[in-house]
Design a protein around this motif. Structure first.
Motif, PDB file in Angstrom:
ATOM      1  N   ASN A  10       0.854  -1.175   0.000  1.00 13.09           N
ATOM      2  CA  ASN A  10       0.000   0.000   0.000  1.00 13.09           C
ATOM      3  C   ASN A  10       0.900   1.237   0.000  1.00 13.09           C
ATOM      4  O   ASN A  10       1.579   1.519   0.971  1.00 13.09           O
ATOM      5  N   THR A  11       0.885   1.960  -1.116  1.00 13.35           N
ATOM      6  CA  THR A  11       1.818   3.083  -1.228  1.00 13.35           C
ATOM      7  C   THR A  11       1.329   4.144  -2.193  1.00 13.35           C
ATOM      8  O   THR A  11       0.558   3.853  -3.103  1.00 13.35           O
ATOM      9  N   PHE A  12       1.771   5.344  -1.961  1.00 10.58           N
ATOM     10  CA  PHE A  12       1.518   6.425  -2.908  1.00 10.58           C
ATOM     11  C   PHE A  12       2.732   6.606  -3.814  1.00 10.58           C
ATOM     12  O   PHE A  12       2.745   7.444  -4.688  1.00 10.58           O
ATOM     13  N   GLU A  13       3.755   5.841  -3.525  1.00  8.63           N
ATOM     14  CA  GLU A  13       5.015   6.068  -4.234  1.00  8.63           C
ATOM     15  C   GLU A  13       5.362   4.894  -5.128  1.00  8.63           C
ATOM     16  O   GLU A  13       6.272   4.123  -4.849  1.00  8.63           O
ATOM     17  N   GLU A  14       4.616   4.788  -6.221  1.00 13.75           N
ATOM     18  CA  GLU A  14       4.823   3.654  -7.126  1.00 13.75           C
ATOM     19  C   GLU A  14       6.243   3.642  -7.688  1.00 13.75           C
ATOM     20  O   GLU A  14       6.869   2.595  -7.794  1.00 13.75           O
ATOM     21  N   ASP A  15       6.740   4.852  -8.016  1.00 15.77           N
ATOM     22  CA  ASP A  15       8.081   4.923  -8.611  1.00 15.77           C
ATOM     23  C   ASP A  15       9.126   4.323  -7.683  1.00 15.77           C
ATOM     24  O   ASP A  15      10.029   3.608  -8.105  1.00 15.77           O
ATOM     25  N   LYS A  16       8.954   4.658  -6.414  1.00  9.15           N
ATOM     26  CA  LYS A  16       9.920   4.176  -5.440  1.00  9.15           C
ATOM     27  C   LYS A  16       9.838   2.648  -5.329  1.00  9.15           C
ATOM     28  O   LYS A  16      10.859   1.966  -5.268  1.00  9.15           O
ATOM     29  N   ILE A  17       8.614   2.152  -5.356  1.00 10.30           N
ATOM     30  CA  ILE A  17       8.438   0.703  -5.254  1.00 10.30           C
ATOM     31  C   ILE A  17       9.042   0.011  -6.477  1.00 10.30           C
ATOM     32  O   ILE A  17       9.668  -1.037  -6.362  1.00 10.30           O
ATOM     33  N   ASP A  18       8.877   0.636  -7.646  1.00  9.51           N
ATOM     34  CA  ASP A  18       9.492   0.072  -8.860  1.00  9.51           C
ATOM     35  C   ASP A  18      10.984  -0.112  -8.659  1.00  9.51           C
ATOM     36  O   ASP A  18      11.542  -1.154  -8.964  1.00  9.51           O
ATOM     37  N   LYS A  19      11.594   0.950  -8.128  1.00  7.55           N
ATOM     38  CA  LYS A  19      13.047   0.894  -7.922  1.00  7.55           C
ATOM     39  C   LYS A  19      13.406  -0.251  -6.988  1.00  7.55           C
ATOM     40  O   LYS A  19      14.373  -0.968  -7.206  1.00  7.55           O
ATOM     41  N   ILE A  20      12.589  -0.395  -5.944  1.00  5.20           N
ATOM     42  CA  ILE A  20      12.879  -1.438  -4.950  1.00  5.20           C
ATOM     43  C   ILE A  20      12.720  -2.822  -5.566  1.00  5.20           C
ATOM     44  O   ILE A  20      13.555  -3.699  -5.387  1.00  5.20           O
ATOM     45  N   GLY A  67       5.536  13.387   7.067  1.00  6.45           N
ATOM     46  CA  GLY A  67       4.248  12.794   6.709  1.00  6.45           C
ATOM     47  C   GLY A  67       3.990  12.809   5.214  1.00  6.45           C
ATOM     48  O   GLY A  67       2.989  12.282   4.751  1.00  6.45           O
ATOM     49  N   LEU A  68       4.889  13.455   4.445  1.00  7.21           N
ATOM     50  CA  LEU A  68       4.685  13.513   2.997  1.00  7.21           C
ATOM     51  C   LEU A  68       5.641  12.561   2.286  1.00  7.21           C
ATOM     52  O   LEU A  68       6.676  12.178   2.823  1.00  7.21           O
ATOM     53  N   SER A  69       5.273  12.209   1.054  1.00 10.29           N
ATOM     54  CA  SER A  69       6.137  11.312   0.284  1.00 10.29           C
ATOM     55  C   SER A  69       7.233  12.119  -0.406  1.00 10.29           C
ATOM     56  O   SER A  69       7.124  13.342  -0.536  1.00 10.29           O
ATOM     57  N   GLU A  70       8.235  11.410  -0.892  1.00  8.52           N
ATOM     58  CA  GLU A  70       9.341  12.080  -1.582  1.00  8.52           C
ATOM     59  C   GLU A  70       8.807  12.865  -2.786  1.00  8.52           C
ATOM     60  O   GLU A  70       9.194  14.016  -3.021  1.00  8.52           O
ATOM     61  N   PHE A  71       7.892  12.244  -3.498  1.00 11.19           N
ATOM     62  CA  PHE A  71       7.314  12.873  -4.679  1.00 11.19           C
ATOM     63  C   PHE A  71       6.620  14.194  -4.301  1.00 11.19           C
ATOM     64  O   PHE A  71       6.822  15.228  -4.949  1.00 11.19           O
TER      65      PHE A  71
END
Ligand code: ATP
Length: 502
Positions: A24-34, A182-186
Motif C-alpha cells: 500500500n503506497t503512494f510512491e509507485e516509482d519508489k516501489i518500482d526501484k525497490i 508525513g509527505l512522500s518524496e514525490f
C-alpha cells in the motif's frame, strides 16, 4: 536505506511462502526501484500487469495471451505453471477488478500453485487497500514507512544541489524538514519546486506554502484533515480547570524530549465529554495553538470501509500519518459515533469492534508525541474499556457555563465583533448574565451575533437593550434538551468525571 529494508522484507516474505504481498503506497516509482533492484531482482524474474499502462507490461513488453486483460495475464501463468518458477508477478491498478469473481478465482488458483510449491509471489501495488474476503487469508499488507527528518533533509539537499540552488542554513533546513513530515518524496519534491518558483529562493516565508500544500496532500490521503487554527486559549470563556490542566501538559509536550529524559511520560491525550455547544471543539483547536503544533482531525465516519480489513487499514494509515507528522494534536471528533454498535451482532458491528480494538491498542501503546484530543457528547455510548485508566490521561466533563463563565463568553464574543461598543455594554453585563441561565456557549454566541446584525441593519450601535431583546425571544439549549442534559449530568457525577470548570 529504507529501500533496502523493504527489499529485504519482501524477500523474507517470499521465502516464507507468502503468496500475495499487498504494498500500500503512494510512491509507485519508489516501489518500482525497490522491486527492480538488489537481491530480489537477482533471484526472481519480474512480470508486471499494469492497468494504467493498458495491460501487461514488462521491460521486454512481452504480450501475454490474447489480449492485455488481467484475466489473460493470470491465465497465462495458470496454463504454464513452469513460468512461475522464481517469478514475481507485480500487479498494479487492480483495485477496480477485485470485485470481479473471475479475477479473484484466478488469483486464488495462482495462490494454490504457489502453496503447492511454485516459487513465486504475487505483489499487488496500490494506493488503496481493498481485500476481497476470499483472498483475505493469503494477503499480507506492507506499508512503505514515512520518511524521517534526516531522510527529508537529504531529499532537500539533493534537490538544492541537483538544481544548483546553493545551500540553506541548518535552522531553516530543520524547519522545512519538520514541516514536510508525513509527505512522500514525490510530494516533497513538488512542493520544493513550487516554493522555489514562487520567488527564486527558499526563505522562512516559504514555510507557509509548505503548510498549505501539506494540508492538501493530507486531505488527498482521505483519512485525516489538517485544520488551520485561529482559536487560542483566550477565545475560551471559563473552563479554567481544563485550561490549567492543558497548560501543564503543554509544558511537557513542548519539551517532550527533555521531559522524557527527566522521566516524565509523554502525555497521551484527553477526552472531553458533555453538553453540546459548550466549547469541546473550541478547546481541541485552542490546544493546537497552545502546544504550537499542527492539528489533524480524524473523521471516524470516513474510516469505515466496505471491504474486509479496510476500516482497520484506514485507521492504521491515519495513525501512521499522525505519527509521521508528530509532534501534533490528533483531534477525534464525535468519538461515540464511531464506536456505536460495539459488541452487537452483524457485520457492521464486527467492523466497529475491530476498529475499536486497534484504536485502543494504539492509545495504550503509543509512544510518539501525538497528543489526542477526543470529543464526545454522550459518554454512555462509549465502551467502558475506553474510559479505563491508561487510555487517556484525563477525562473532562464540560457543563453549561456558570455565571462567571457566561460573563467571560459574552466578553469574548462582544469584543470580537464590537470592541467599540464594549465599554458601555460592560456596565450592564450582569443583567445579560442573569437572563442567560441555561444557555450554552454557542447559544450566547448566537445571541451576540444576531444582536450585532440587528444593530447593523437598523444603523445603530450595539447596546444592552438590543442584546436583551434577542435573549427574550430565544430558546436556550437547556430548555430544548432539558431531560437529556439532566441525565447526562447525573451520569458524569456518578462516574466521578472531572469538571472542566473547577
Ligand atoms: P458540539 O458537541 O455540538 O460539537 P462543542 O462543545 O464542540 O459542541 P463548540 O463547537 O466548541 O461546541 O462551540 C460552538 C461555538 O460556540 C464555538 O465556536 C464558540 O464560538 C462558542 N462557544 C462555546 N463554548 C464557548 C466558550 N466556553 N467560550 C467561548 N465561546 C464558546
Amino acid at each position: 536505506m529504507l529501500d533496502r529494508k523493504l527489499n529485504e522484507k519482501i524477500l523474507t516474505y517470499i521465502d516464507a511462502g507468502f503468496p500475495i504481498i499487498y504494498i500500500n503506497t503512494f510512491e509507485e516509482d519508489k516501489i518500482d526501484k525497490i522491486l527492480l533492484s538488489g537481491e530480489l531482482r537477482r533471484l526472481y524474474r519480474y512480470h508486471e500487469w499494469n492497468g494504467a499502462k493498458g495491460g501487461v507490461y514488462f521491460e521486454t513488453k512481452k504480450q501475454w495471451g490474447l489480449d492485455s486483460s488481467i484475466q489473460s495475464f493470470l491465465d497465462y501463468f495458470i496454463s504454464s505453471p513452469e513460468e512461475l518458477d522464481r517469478t514475481i508477478l507485480v500487479i498494479k491498478d487492480i483495485v477496480p477488478y477485485l470485485d470481479d469473481p473471475e479475477v479473484v478465482a484466478r488469483l486464488k488458483e495462482i495462490v494454490r500453485l504457489i502453496n503447492n510449491g511454485a516459487d513465486a509471489c504475487i505483489i499487488i501495488v496500490s494506493e488503496t487497500v481493498k481485500i476481497p474476503k476470499e483472498l483475505e487469508k493469503y494477503i499480507t499488507v506492507l506499508e512503505t514507512s514515512y520518511l524521517t527528518v534526516d531522510e527529508i533533509k537529504e531529499i532537500i539537499n539533493s534537490f538544492l544541489s541537483e538544481y544548483d540552488l546553493g545551500t540553506i542554513n541548518e535552522e531553516l533546513l530543520e524547519k522545512f524538514s519538520v514541516s514536510f513530515k508525513g509527505l512522500s518524496e514525490f510530494e516533497i519534491l513538488n512542493i520544493l519546486a513550487l516554493a522555489y518558483s514562487n520567488d527564486g529562493e527558499f526563505t522562512e516565508s516559504d514555510l507557509q506554502i509548505v503548510m498549505e500544500q501539506k494540508r492538501q496532500a493530507i486531505k488527498k490521503g482521505g483519512v485525516l484533515d489538517m485544520v488551520s487554527v485561529k482559536e487560542t486559549i483566550d477565545d475560551i470563556g471559563g473552563l479554567d480547570n481544563l485550561k490549567k490542566w492543558l497548560e501543564n501538559k503543554a509544558k511537557v509536550f513542548k519539551n517532550y524530549r527533555q521531559a522524557k529524559e527527566y522521566g516524565v511520560d509523554t502525555p497521551k491525550g484527553l477526552l472531553i465529554v458533555g453538553v453540546p455547544g459548550c466549547g469541546k471543539s473550541l478547546t481541541a483547536k485552542a490546544t493546537a495553538a497552545m502546544f504550537g503544533m499542527p492539528l489533524l482531525r480524524l473523521d471516524m465516519g470516513r474510516l469505515l470501509g466496505k471491504y474486509v480489513g479496510e476500516s482497520e487499514e484506514n485507521m492504521r494509515r491515519a495513525v501512521a500519518l499522525a505519527e509521521a507528522v508528530s509532534p501534533c494534536i490528533l483531534w477525534i471528533d464525535e468519538l461515540e459515533k464511531a464506536f456505536a454498535g460495539i459488541g452487537g451482532n452483524g457485520e457492521g458491528s464486527e467492523v466497529t469492534t475491530r476498529l475499536f480494538g486497534s484504536f485502543l491498542s494504539w492509545m495504550q501503546e503509543k509512544t510518539s508525541p501525538t497528543f489526542v484530543v477526543a470529543t464526545a457528547n454522550d459518554i454512555t455510548k462509549l465502551p467502558p474499556e475506553l474510559l479505563r485508566k491508561g487510555r487517556f490521561d484525563e477525562i473532562f466533563f464540560v457543563d453549561l457555563p456558570n455565571k462567571e463563565e457566561r460573563k467571560a463568553i459574552f466578553d469574548i464574543h462582544i469584543k470580537r465583533r464590537r470592541e467599540k461598543d464594549y465599554p458601555q455594554i460592560k456596565e450592564g453585563i450582569d443583567e445579560l448574565v442573569k437572563s442567560t441561565e441555561g444557555y450554552s456557549g454557542a447559544d450566547i454566541e448566537g445571541v451576540v451575533s444576531e444582536a450585532v446584525e440587528e444593530a447593523f441593519v437598523s444603523g445603530e450601535e450595539l447596546t444592552i437593550e438590543k442584546i436583551k431583546g434577542v435573549i427574550d425571544k430565544s430558546i436556550p439549549l437547556s430548555r430544548t434538551m432539558k431531560e437529556a442534559l439532566e441525565k447526562m449530568k447525573k451520569e458524569y457525577s456518578n462516574r466521578n468525571i472531572k469538571n472542566a470548570t473547577k
